[in-house]
Enzyme design. Sequence first.
Site, PDB file in Angstrom:
ATOM      1  N   ALA A   6       0.975  -1.164  -0.300  1.00  0.00           N
ATOM      2  CA  ALA A   6       0.019   0.003  -0.048  1.00  0.00           C
ATOM      3  C   ALA A   6       0.713   1.230   0.135  1.00  0.00           C
ATOM      4  O   ALA A   6       2.001   1.179   0.157  1.00  0.00           O
ATOM      5  CB  ALA A   6      -0.831   0.107   1.252  1.00  0.00           C
ATOM      6  N   GLY A  16       0.644  -4.781   0.500  1.00  0.00           N
ATOM      7  CA  GLY A  16      -0.601  -4.971  -0.082  1.00  0.00           C
ATOM      8  C   GLY A  16      -0.067  -5.741  -1.749  1.00  0.00           C
ATOM      9  O   GLY A  16      -1.146  -6.065  -1.775  1.00  0.00           O
ATOM     10  N   GLU A  63      -0.475  -9.326  -0.578  1.00  0.00           N
ATOM     11  CA  GLU A  63      -2.131  -9.194  -0.661  1.00  0.00           C
ATOM     12  C   GLU A  63      -2.798 -10.162  -1.508  1.00  0.00           C
ATOM     13  O   GLU A  63      -3.924 -10.442  -1.227  1.00  0.00           O
ATOM     14  CB  GLU A  63      -2.048  -8.587   1.015  1.00  0.00           C
ATOM     15  CG  GLU A  63      -1.903  -8.942   2.403  1.00  0.00           C
ATOM     16  CD  GLU A  63      -2.638  -7.500   3.009  1.00  0.00           C
ATOM     17  OE1 GLU A  63      -1.179  -6.534   2.157  1.00  0.00           O
ATOM     18  OE2 GLU A  63      -2.609  -7.834   3.702  1.00  0.00           O
ATOM     19  N   GLU A  85       5.225  -4.886   7.085  1.00  0.00           N
ATOM     20  CA  GLU A  85       3.531  -4.224   8.105  1.00  0.00           C
ATOM     21  C   GLU A  85       4.371  -3.956   9.248  1.00  0.00           C
ATOM     22  O   GLU A  85       4.364  -3.304   9.787  1.00  0.00           O
ATOM     23  CB  GLU A  85       2.321  -4.403   7.785  1.00  0.00           C
ATOM     24  CG  GLU A  85       1.686  -3.665   6.508  1.00  0.00           C
ATOM     25  CD  GLU A  85       1.856  -4.848   5.716  1.00  0.00           C
ATOM     26  OE1 GLU A  85       2.837  -6.233   6.336  1.00  0.00           O
ATOM     27  OE2 GLU A  85       1.320  -5.521   4.772  1.00  0.00           O
TER      28      GLU A  85
HETATM   29  N1  CAA Z   1       4.631   3.457  -1.058  1.00  0.00           N
HETATM   30  C1  CAA Z   1       4.821   4.540  -1.274  1.00  0.00           C
HETATM   31  N2  CAA Z   1       6.239   4.374  -1.981  1.00  0.00           N
HETATM   32  C2  CAA Z   1       6.758   3.378  -2.386  1.00  0.00           C
HETATM   33  C3  CAA Z   1       6.492   2.352  -2.182  1.00  0.00           C
HETATM   34  C4  CAA Z   1       5.556   2.136  -1.101  1.00  0.00           C
HETATM   35  N3  CAA Z   1       4.875   0.614  -0.630  1.00  0.00           N
HETATM   36  N4  CAA Z   1       7.837   1.223  -2.250  1.00  0.00           N
HETATM   37  C5  CAA Z   1       8.398   1.969  -2.835  1.00  0.00           C
HETATM   38  N5  CAA Z   1       8.283   3.554  -2.859  1.00  0.00           N
HETATM   39  C6  CAA Z   1       9.247   4.504  -3.506  1.00  0.00           C
HETATM   40  C7  CAA Z   1      10.231   4.718  -2.481  1.00  0.00           C
HETATM   41  O1  CAA Z   1       9.200   5.850  -1.357  1.00  0.00           O
HETATM   42  C8  CAA Z   1      10.917   5.895  -3.584  1.00  0.00           C
HETATM   43  O2  CAA Z   1       9.850   6.450  -3.350  1.00  0.00           O
HETATM   44  P1  CAA Z   1      11.577   7.973  -3.970  1.00  0.00           P
HETATM   45  O3  CAA Z   1      12.219   7.764  -5.262  1.00  0.00           O
HETATM   46  O4  CAA Z   1      10.475   8.871  -4.424  1.00  0.00           O
HETATM   47  O5  CAA Z   1      12.520   8.091  -2.854  1.00  0.00           O
HETATM   48  C9  CAA Z   1      10.704   4.818  -4.451  1.00  0.00           C
HETATM   49  O6  CAA Z   1       9.805   3.975  -4.368  1.00  0.00           O
HETATM   50  C10 CAA Z   1      11.860   3.884  -5.043  1.00  0.00           C
HETATM   51  O7  CAA Z   1      11.735   2.831  -3.646  1.00  0.00           O
HETATM   52  P2  CAA Z   1      13.118   2.430  -3.213  1.00  0.00           P
HETATM   53  O8  CAA Z   1      14.370   3.730  -3.373  1.00  0.00           O
HETATM   54  O9  CAA Z   1      12.824   2.683  -1.728  1.00  0.00           O
HETATM   55  O10 CAA Z   1      13.704   1.237  -3.973  1.00  0.00           O
HETATM   56  P3  CAA Z   1      14.768   0.308  -3.017  1.00  0.00           P
HETATM   57  O11 CAA Z   1      15.148  -0.848  -4.521  1.00  0.00           O
HETATM   58  O12 CAA Z   1      15.635   1.614  -2.035  1.00  0.00           O
HETATM   59  O13 CAA Z   1      13.964  -0.318  -2.090  1.00  0.00           O
HETATM   60  C11 CAA Z   1      12.096  -1.743  -1.529  1.00  0.00           C
HETATM   61  C12 CAA Z   1      12.686  -1.224  -2.255  1.00  0.00           C
HETATM   62  C13 CAA Z   1      12.825  -2.703  -0.644  1.00  0.00           C
HETATM   63  C14 CAA Z   1      10.774  -2.595  -2.251  1.00  0.00           C
HETATM   64  C15 CAA Z   1      11.671  -0.874  -0.713  1.00  0.00           C
HETATM   65  O14 CAA Z   1      11.145   0.447  -1.751  1.00  0.00           O
HETATM   66  C16 CAA Z   1      10.558  -0.502   0.617  1.00  0.00           C
HETATM   67  O15 CAA Z   1      10.385  -1.579   1.701  1.00  0.00           O
HETATM   68  N6  CAA Z   1       8.909  -0.578  -0.044  1.00  0.00           N
HETATM   69  C17 CAA Z   1       8.241  -0.698   1.000  1.00  0.00           C
HETATM   70  C18 CAA Z   1       7.585  -2.023   1.373  1.00  0.00           C
HETATM   71  C19 CAA Z   1       6.798  -1.496   2.824  1.00  0.00           C
HETATM   72  O16 CAA Z   1       7.055  -2.049   3.382  1.00  0.00           O
HETATM   73  N7  CAA Z   1       5.302  -2.230   2.154  1.00  0.00           N
HETATM   74  C20 CAA Z   1       4.016  -2.504   2.950  1.00  0.00           C
HETATM   75  C21 CAA Z   1       3.706  -1.068   2.464  1.00  0.00           C
HETATM   76  S1  CAA Z   1       2.123  -0.762   3.911  1.00  0.00           S
HETATM   77  C22 CAA Z   1       0.721  -2.150   2.933  1.00  0.00           C
HETATM   78  O17 CAA Z   1       1.080  -2.676   2.543  1.00  0.00           O
HETATM   79  C23 CAA Z   1       0.223  -2.227   4.558  1.00  0.00           C
HETATM   80  C24 CAA Z   1      -0.991  -3.145   3.942  1.00  0.00           C
HETATM   81  O18 CAA Z   1      -0.957  -4.535   4.062  1.00  0.00           O
HETATM   82  C25 CAA Z   1      -2.219  -2.274   3.507  1.00  0.00           C
END
Ligand code: CAA
Length: 263
Positions: free
Chosen positions: A66, A111, A114, A134
């Site tokens: 998400a 998400g 999921e 999460e």
């Molecule tokens: N939401 C918003 N933006 C996201 C995102 C997310 N889930 N995942 C990645 N991005 C964005 C980053 O912020 C980044 O944006 P900027 O270039 O503007 O800084 C861009 O995508 C590229 O990401 P990274 O620079 O972080 O890329 P990376 O290769 O270093 O890492 C990654 C990749 C490990 C996937 C890392 O991006 C990450 O950990 N993302 C989040 C994963 C996460 O925690 N997902 C769960 C979300 S909560 C959820 O899903 C709740 C639910 O069940 C409803």
Amino acid sequence: MAYSTLQCTIEDGIATITISRPQALNALNSLTLEELSQAVDQIASNQEVRVLILTGSGEKAFVAGADISEMATFTPLQAKAFAGKGQAVISRLQGLAIPVIAAVNGYALGGGCELALACDFIYASEKATFGLPEISLGLIPGFGGTQRLPRLIGPHAAKEMILTGKYVAASEACRIGLVSQVFAPQELMGGALATAKIMASRGKAALRAAKQAVNQGLNTDLATGLVIECDAFALCMASPDAREGTKAFLEKRKPVFTGALNG
Ligand code: CAA
């Protein structure tokens, strides 16, 4: 129909939805959820579509979760509405009468994982990574992960993933039953398409009945599940494809299925 956060194509009865928000690794914000809902409705109402493939754009991510930037300032009520919206779309996807394959090309986190869990099975690239991270955000999964993952891989393996937030590589995901097949990255979509074509060639009523029997049976006890199967088996017999399939076997030829749903 044109969408701004995904592409939806339909070719030879096989639909493909590609989630596409490259600036955020295809993360699901409210607009993407809304568009996904519309695309699922579009596919549900198109009788020509026999199979759906769901994937993410680019090589890095299927869906990285998400959208954290949208979620960061949510009040609890907004969080509830957002989770409800995500769950509704994902349940609608799971409830499609046609088979749905998740072709996971990269990160399937939160998400995104999921979303893949609600598909009928998951094909993954060797580069795919799965996880419900999460807990590392001080949250829990909100789009069905605490419910669908334990049902798929068992409560202990699911709780290990959910309580630690650990990432699982494609090969490990295959070993624990989360993924059905792993492909070289350039072969993933071809593999998904080949399987989609096999399913599209089967009787439509039988596909629908088989999927419903498995899904409904999983939510009940064995005795009730067997009644569901019996009824679905009988209903299939009413389809012209069942007549054709059994007749073709006896005549030692390939069946010609029309996809008509009743006789
Ligand atoms: N939401 C918003 N933006 C996201 C995102 C997310 N889930 N995942 C990645 N991005 C964005 C980053 O912020 C980044 O944006 P900027 O270039 O503007 O800084 C861009 O995508 C590229 O990401 P990274 O620079 O972080 O890329 P990376 O290769 O270093 O890492 C990654 C990749 C490990 C996937 C890392 O991006 C990450 O950990 N993302 C989040 C994963 C996460 O925690 N997902 C769960 C979300 S909560 C959820 O899903 C709740 C639910 O069940 C409803």
